[in-house]
Every structure is written in C-alpha cells, then in structure tokens.
Design a protein around this motif. Structure first.
Motif, PDB file in Angstrom:
ATOM      1  N   LEU A  57      69.265  67.236  33.860  1.00  0.00           N
ATOM      2  CA  LEU A  57      70.278  66.225  33.599  1.00  0.00           C
ATOM      3  C   LEU A  57      69.670  64.858  33.896  1.00  0.00           C
ATOM      4  CD1 LEU A  57      73.254  65.499  32.991  1.00  0.00           C
ATOM      5  CD2 LEU A  57      73.698  65.804  35.431  1.00  0.00           C
ATOM      6  N   VAL A  58      69.598  64.018  32.866  1.00  0.00           N
ATOM      7  CA  VAL A  58      69.090  62.655  33.032  1.00  0.00           C
ATOM      8  C   VAL A  58      70.291  61.739  33.128  1.00  0.00           C
ATOM      9  CG1 VAL A  58      67.694  60.818  32.019  1.00  0.00           C
ATOM     10  CG2 VAL A  58      66.988  63.205  31.767  1.00  0.00           C
ATOM     11  N   ILE A  59      70.343  60.927  34.151  1.00  0.00           N
ATOM     12  CA  ILE A  59      71.489  60.068  34.419  1.00  0.00           C
ATOM     13  C   ILE A  59      71.363  58.762  33.644  1.00  0.00           C
ATOM     14  CG2 ILE A  59      72.808  58.898  36.228  1.00  0.00           C
ATOM     15  CD1 ILE A  59      72.784  61.987  36.431  1.00  0.00           C
ATOM     16  N   PRO A  60      72.403  58.382  32.884  1.00  0.00           N
ATOM     17  CA  PRO A  60      72.373  57.079  32.198  1.00  0.00           C
ATOM     18  C   PRO A  60      72.153  55.948  33.202  1.00  0.00           C
ATOM     19  CG  PRO A  60      74.242  58.379  31.463  1.00  0.00           C
ATOM     20  CD  PRO A  60      73.649  59.107  32.641  1.00  0.00           C
ATOM     21  N   GLY A  61      71.367  54.981  32.821  1.00  0.00           N
ATOM     22  CA  GLY A  61      71.104  53.839  33.689  1.00  0.00           C
ATOM     23  C   GLY A  61      69.924  54.033  34.623  1.00  0.00           C
ATOM     24  N   THR A  62      69.258  55.203  34.545  1.00  0.00           N
ATOM     25  CA  THR A  62      68.067  55.419  35.356  1.00  0.00           C
ATOM     26  C   THR A  62      66.988  54.446  34.899  1.00  0.00           C
ATOM     27  OG1 THR A  62      68.577  57.756  35.680  1.00  0.00           O
ATOM     28  CG2 THR A  62      66.272  57.093  35.999  1.00  0.00           C
ATOM     29  N   THR A  63      66.385  53.775  35.852  1.00  0.00           N
ATOM     30  CA  THR A  63      65.298  52.847  35.527  1.00  0.00           C
ATOM     31  C   THR A  63      64.016  53.362  36.169  1.00  0.00           C
ATOM     32  OG1 THR A  63      65.792  51.473  37.454  1.00  0.00           O
ATOM     33  CG2 THR A  63      66.826  50.844  35.370  1.00  0.00           C
ATOM     34  N   SER A  64      62.904  53.077  35.506  1.00  0.00           N
ATOM     35  CA  SER A  64      61.643  53.537  36.075  1.00  0.00           C
ATOM     36  C   SER A  64      60.518  52.577  35.735  1.00  0.00           C
ATOM     37  CB  SER A  64      61.306  54.941  35.559  1.00  0.00           C
ATOM     38  OG  SER A  64      61.067  54.938  34.178  1.00  0.00           O
ATOM     39  N   ASN A  65      59.470  52.695  36.522  1.00  0.00           N
ATOM     40  CA  ASN A  65      58.244  51.945  36.310  1.00  0.00           C
ATOM     41  C   ASN A  65      57.107  52.863  36.738  1.00  0.00           C
ATOM     42  OD1 ASN A  65      57.716  51.550  39.200  1.00  0.00           O
ATOM     43  ND2 ASN A  65      59.440  50.124  39.159  1.00  0.00           N
ATOM     44  N   PRO A  66      55.868  52.408  36.728  1.00  0.00           N
ATOM     45  CA  PRO A  66      54.756  53.305  37.059  1.00  0.00           C
ATOM     46  C   PRO A  66      54.749  53.850  38.486  1.00  0.00           C
ATOM     47  CG  PRO A  66      53.945  51.495  35.738  1.00  0.00           C
ATOM     48  CD  PRO A  66      55.373  51.166  36.093  1.00  0.00           C
ATOM     49  N   VAL A  67      55.525  53.273  39.402  1.00  0.00           N
ATOM     50  CA  VAL A  67      55.485  53.755  40.788  1.00  0.00           C
ATOM     51  C   VAL A  67      56.816  54.253  41.324  1.00  0.00           C
ATOM     52  CG1 VAL A  67      53.473  52.376  41.415  1.00  0.00           C
ATOM     53  CG2 VAL A  67      55.757  51.415  41.702  1.00  0.00           C
ATOM     54  N   SER A  68      57.888  54.155  40.546  1.00  0.00           N
ATOM     55  CA  SER A  68      59.169  54.649  41.055  1.00  0.00           C
ATOM     56  C   SER A  68      60.172  54.842  39.921  1.00  0.00           C
ATOM     57  CB  SER A  68      59.757  53.677  42.090  1.00  0.00           C
ATOM     58  OG  SER A  68      60.178  52.484  41.453  1.00  0.00           O
ATOM     59  N   ALA A  69      61.203  55.592  40.239  1.00  0.00           N
ATOM     60  CA  ALA A  69      62.346  55.764  39.339  1.00  0.00           C
ATOM     61  C   ALA A  69      63.594  55.626  40.199  1.00  0.00           C
ATOM     62  CB  ALA A  69      62.311  57.119  38.657  1.00  0.00           C
ATOM     63  N   THR A  70      64.585  54.928  39.684  1.00  0.00           N
ATOM     64  CA  THR A  70      65.816  54.686  40.431  1.00  0.00           C
ATOM     65  C   THR A  70      67.007  55.184  39.618  1.00  0.00           C
ATOM     66  OG1 THR A  70      64.832  52.709  41.399  1.00  0.00           O
ATOM     67  CG2 THR A  70      67.222  52.927  41.559  1.00  0.00           C
ATOM     68  N   SER A  97      55.841  61.426  48.168  1.00  0.00           N
ATOM     69  CA  SER A  97      55.641  60.202  48.950  1.00  0.00           C
ATOM     70  C   SER A  97      56.765  60.111  49.988  1.00  0.00           C
ATOM     71  CB  SER A  97      55.701  58.983  48.027  1.00  0.00           C
ATOM     72  OG  SER A  97      57.016  58.841  47.503  1.00  0.00           O
ATOM     73  N   ASP A  98      56.668  59.140  50.885  1.00  0.00           N
ATOM     74  CA  ASP A  98      57.750  58.922  51.853  1.00  0.00           C
ATOM     75  C   ASP A  98      59.056  58.593  51.134  1.00  0.00           C
ATOM     76  OD1 ASP A  98      56.047  59.421  53.964  1.00  0.00           O
ATOM     77  OD2 ASP A  98      55.645  57.293  54.360  1.00  0.00           O
ATOM     78  N   ALA A  99      58.980  57.817  50.054  1.00  0.00           N
ATOM     79  CA  ALA A  99      60.180  57.491  49.274  1.00  0.00           C
ATOM     80  C   ALA A  99      60.762  58.744  48.643  1.00  0.00           C
ATOM     81  CB  ALA A  99      59.860  56.447  48.213  1.00  0.00           C
ATOM     82  N   PHE A 104      65.078  63.769  48.866  1.00  0.00           N
ATOM     83  CA  PHE A 104      65.079  65.224  48.747  1.00  0.00           C
ATOM     84  C   PHE A 104      66.254  65.900  49.464  1.00  0.00           C
ATOM     85  CE2 PHE A 104      60.313  66.325  47.882  1.00  0.00           C
ATOM     86  CZ  PHE A 104      60.388  65.638  46.694  1.00  0.00           C
ATOM     87  N   GLY A 105      67.234  65.173  49.912  1.00  0.00           N
ATOM     88  CA  GLY A 105      68.327  65.751  50.681  1.00  0.00           C
ATOM     89  C   GLY A 105      69.257  66.660  49.910  1.00  0.00           C
ATOM     90  N   GLN A 106      69.441  66.406  48.624  1.00  0.00           N
ATOM     91  CA  GLN A 106      70.393  67.201  47.850  1.00  0.00           C
ATOM     92  C   GLN A 106      69.665  68.243  47.016  1.00  0.00           C
ATOM     93  OE1 GLN A 106      72.787  64.584  45.526  1.00  0.00           O
ATOM     94  NE2 GLN A 106      73.643  63.554  47.292  1.00  0.00           N
TER      95      GLN A 106
END
Length: 190
Positions: A57-70, A97-99, A104-106
């Motif tokens: 499931l991909v959430i609408p409004g997900t943003t990403s760049n080469p080092v992260s996805a939000t 990574s630490d981020a 990873f809680g859910q």
C-alpha cells in the motif's frame, strides 16, 4: 490485539517481492516506501495457518529523495491487514539506519530493498532492526485487486453522476490523453 487472524507471518509472495524490487528501481535514485499487507494463507490455497504478504500500500502524499522517504501519517489507513513496511535504499546498503529504526514500531516485518534491486538485494528485519527470515512463496495471487478499474471505468462513473468536467452523456471521449487529462482526484491513478 489482532482479532480473527493468526499472527504467524509465513512469508511474502514472489510476485509481491518482484513488484517491490521493480517499484524501487523505478523510483531510483529516490527512495521508495510502502506498507505491507497480508492475506490469510488458507485463502491463498495454502494448508497452513498464518499470513502471507500479498500487497504493498503506497500512501498518497508520500515524498522521497535519495536519502529518505516521508509518509503523511494522517493518510495511512488503520488497516488490520498491515504487517509492516518496505522501503528502498538507493545506496544499496541493506541494513536499517537510525531513522529507519524509529519507524519500525508498527508491524511485524520491515523490508529494505537496495540498489541494484536484483533478486538478492533485499533483507527483512523485525521491529528492533534485527535481521529476520522471510520466505519467498510461489503462490497464485487473486486477480481481484482494490484498484481493479480503468480510466474508462472512472470516466463512466463520473459521467453517470454528471460530474465529469466538460463531457456530457452524448459527447465522445477525446482520442488524445492530453485533451482529457484534467487532473482531479483520480488522475494520480493513471
């Protein structure tokens, strides 16, 4: 607490893992992110109790760049079929990574897929970020999917409701996609 289902995660459908690898490669050099959904193994023809990861499931409004996805957390459904997350590491590093650990809680399992996105370029982790085993299962996934419709189906429904911008029931559809691409709620599905 999970009602009416086994918490045993048996594995991931090969077709689903292939989808994840291909989606990760398509978004490269940006990260890819989604949530893993599972089905009861017995509904998939397996004679074992447990769950099999079948969807992302991909959430609408997900943003990403080469080092992260939000992910916009307010857009994530409260879904009892969600069993974890998946995201890519365009740098090819197959450890969290630490981020990553903070997210990873859910869910029970979290998959990281790394460049170059080949068959062995992925790892599964538990909630603490420790490596875990996730079998890849050769099963036939059901054809019926949540987004099993076409743009023609959407236009017909909107036309029936009298809401399709610029078209009436007796109008013909434009042959050129640019003429009919008016954006709107469903344009991101194309």
């Amino acid at each position: 607490m999970r009602l009416f289902r086994s918490s045993d995660l048996l594995g991931i459908a090969r077709e689903t893992l292939t989808f994840v690898r291909e989606a990760s490669e398509e978004t490269h050099p940006d990260e890819y992110m989604g949530f893993l959904r599972a089905e009861d193994a017995r509904k998939l023809g397996l004679d074992r109790r447990g769950q099999v990861i079948t969807d992302v499931l991909v959430i609408p409004g997900t943003t990403s760049n080469p080092v992260s996805a939000t992910v916009r957390s307010e857009m994530k459904p409260n879904d009892v079929q969600s069993v974890g997350s998946v995201h890519s590491h365009p740098n090819g590093v197959l450890r969290p990574s630490d981020a990553d650990l903070a997210t990873f809680g859910q869910g029970d399992v979290h998959i990281i897929v790394g460049a170059p996105y080949g068959p062995d370029d992925w790892r599964a982790f538990d909630n603490q970020g420790d490596p875990t085993t996730l079998d890849v299962l050769d099963i036939d996934l059901p054809e019926e999917r949540f987004f099993d419709f076409t743009q023609d189906d959407i236009d017909a429904e909107l036309l029936a409701e009298g809401r399709h911008e610029g078209l009436r029931a007796d109008d013909e559809r434009p042959d050129d996609d640019t003429d009919r691409d008016r954006g709107g709620l469903f344009s991101w599905l194309r």
